[in-house]
Scaffold this motif. Structure first.
Motif, mmCIF file in Angstrom:
data_model
loop_
_atom_site.group_PDB
_atom_site.id
_atom_site.type_symbol
_atom_site.label_atom_id
_atom_site.label_comp_id
_atom_site.label_asym_id
_atom_site.label_seq_id
_atom_site.Cartn_x
_atom_site.Cartn_y
_atom_site.Cartn_z
ATOM 1 N N GLN A 3 -8.216 -3.912 6.012
ATOM 2 C CA GLN A 3 -8.873 -2.657 6.094
ATOM 3 C C GLN A 3 -11.237 -2.762 6.275
ATOM 4 O O GLN A 3 -10.952 -2.729 7.993
ATOM 5 C CB GLN A 3 -9.180 -1.179 4.623
ATOM 6 C CG GLN A 3 -9.802 -0.629 5.082
ATOM 7 C CD GLN A 3 -9.272 0.515 5.606
ATOM 8 O OE1 GLN A 3 -8.143 -0.159 6.618
ATOM 9 N NE2 GLN A 3 -9.868 1.698 6.133
ATOM 10 N N SER A 34 -5.795 -4.031 -4.349
ATOM 11 C CA SER A 34 -5.441 -5.648 -3.771
ATOM 12 C C SER A 34 -6.729 -5.723 -2.708
ATOM 13 O O SER A 34 -7.007 -5.209 -2.430
ATOM 14 C CB SER A 34 -4.256 -5.471 -2.972
ATOM 15 O OG SER A 34 -4.472 -6.517 -2.076
ATOM 16 N N SER A 41 -6.549 -8.153 -0.603
ATOM 17 C CA SER A 41 -6.346 -8.820 0.077
ATOM 18 C C SER A 41 -6.348 -7.646 1.437
ATOM 19 O O SER A 41 -6.821 -7.487 2.974
ATOM 20 C CB SER A 41 -4.878 -9.665 1.010
ATOM 21 O OG SER A 41 -4.224 -8.905 0.209
ATOM 22 N N GLU A 42 -5.700 -6.303 1.462
ATOM 23 C CA GLU A 42 -5.784 -5.326 1.275
ATOM 24 C C GLU A 42 -7.386 -4.623 2.016
ATOM 25 O O GLU A 42 -7.095 -4.054 2.539
ATOM 26 C CB GLU A 42 -4.741 -4.356 0.389
ATOM 27 C CG GLU A 42 -3.320 -4.556 0.447
ATOM 28 C CD GLU A 42 -2.660 -4.483 1.664
ATOM 29 O OE1 GLU A 42 -3.095 -3.833 3.113
ATOM 30 O OE2 GLU A 42 -1.090 -4.574 2.473
ATOM 31 N N ARG A 43 -8.371 -5.100 1.382
ATOM 32 C CA ARG A 43 -9.679 -4.265 1.231
ATOM 33 C C ARG A 43 -10.416 -5.769 2.298
ATOM 34 O O ARG A 43 -11.223 -4.579 3.134
ATOM 35 C CB ARG A 43 -10.324 -4.389 0.207
ATOM 36 C CG ARG A 43 -9.984 -3.527 -1.133
ATOM 37 C CD ARG A 43 -10.636 -3.734 -1.920
ATOM 38 N NE ARG A 43 -10.311 -4.241 -3.068
ATOM 39 C CZ ARG A 43 -10.662 -5.105 -4.053
ATOM 40 N NH1 ARG A 43 -12.007 -5.112 -4.377
ATOM 41 N NH2 ARG A 43 -10.051 -5.849 -4.803
ATOM 42 N N LYS A 68 -2.228 5.042 2.256
ATOM 43 C CA LYS A 68 -2.733 4.777 3.520
ATOM 44 C C LYS A 68 -3.418 5.985 4.002
ATOM 45 O O LYS A 68 -4.257 5.778 4.984
ATOM 46 C CB LYS A 68 -0.606 4.757 3.929
ATOM 47 C CG LYS A 68 -0.577 3.440 4.215
ATOM 48 C CD LYS A 68 1.099 3.792 4.448
ATOM 49 C CE LYS A 68 1.935 2.222 3.893
ATOM 50 N NZ LYS A 68 3.437 2.400 4.794
ATOM 51 N N VAL A 124 0.233 -0.398 -0.557
ATOM 52 C CA VAL A 124 0.129 -0.401 -0.157
ATOM 53 C C VAL A 124 0.947 1.151 -0.100
ATOM 54 O O VAL A 124 1.893 1.289 1.116
ATOM 55 C CB VAL A 124 -0.588 -0.208 1.523
ATOM 56 C CG1 VAL A 124 -2.043 1.218 1.387
ATOM 57 C CG2 VAL A 124 -2.013 -1.272 1.162
ATOM 58 N N LEU A 183 -8.487 0.253 -3.053
ATOM 59 C CA LEU A 183 -7.287 -0.472 -2.365
ATOM 60 C C LEU A 183 -7.811 -0.941 -3.696
ATOM 61 O O LEU A 183 -8.971 -1.578 -4.094
ATOM 62 C CB LEU A 183 -7.157 -1.301 -1.396
ATOM 63 C CG LEU A 183 -7.058 -0.422 -0.594
ATOM 64 C CD1 LEU A 183 -7.192 -0.936 0.881
ATOM 65 C CD2 LEU A 183 -5.838 -0.497 -0.843
#
Length: 137
Positions: free
Chosen positions: A68, A61, A63-65, A7, A2, A59
């Motif tokens: 979050q 990704s 996985s990043e979502r 961020k 990220v 986002l």
């Protein structure tokens, strides 16, 4: 990975979530400050974001979502501990945040449903990941 803009967007989104009932309570503030540290955002930048939100950045990704969304679930639980009146509003807001992030409504609904069965309504990260992984595949 990220980037800084993402961020700041993540943190700004969380601040907006906490502020939906006007005030950020001490527990929420401390949680958000911890997330800021985790994201390597300075306290000065964090304080700035409270009054000056940045534009939402989607986002890329998945996985990043999910990470979050999990942060927002944790934040909602902190908020509910201190203010029972906003329970249904917070759930609706969390659901809408999840949809906006591009997460499936089936997964979001399942997480919100299962939340009730865990101590302090905190869904363990592995359970949450399994829910989204099942829907994603």
């Amino acid at each position: 990975m990220v980037n800084r803009v993402e961020k700041l967007s993540l943190l700004s989104e969380m601040i907006a979530f906490a502020k939906h009932d006007k005030d950020i309570r001490n527990m929420e503030y401390n949680f958000l400050l911890g997330v800021a540290r985790q994201l390597e955002i300075t306290r000065t930048d964090f304080e700035y974001l409270i009054d000056h939100p940045v534009t939402y950045t989607h986002l890329k990704s998945h996985s990043e979502r999910i990470v979050q969304f999990h942060r927002l679930v944790l934040l909602m639980n902190i908020e509910q501990e201190s203010n029972e009146d906003n329970n249904s509003k917070s759930v609706i807001k969390l659901y809408n945040f999840g949809l906006r992030m591009g997460l499936s409504h089936e997964s979001i609904t399942k997480v919100l449903y299962l939340m009730e069965s865990f101590p302090n309504k905190i869904v363990p990260p592995d359970v949450l990941i399994d829910i989204f992984k099942t829907q994603y595949n």
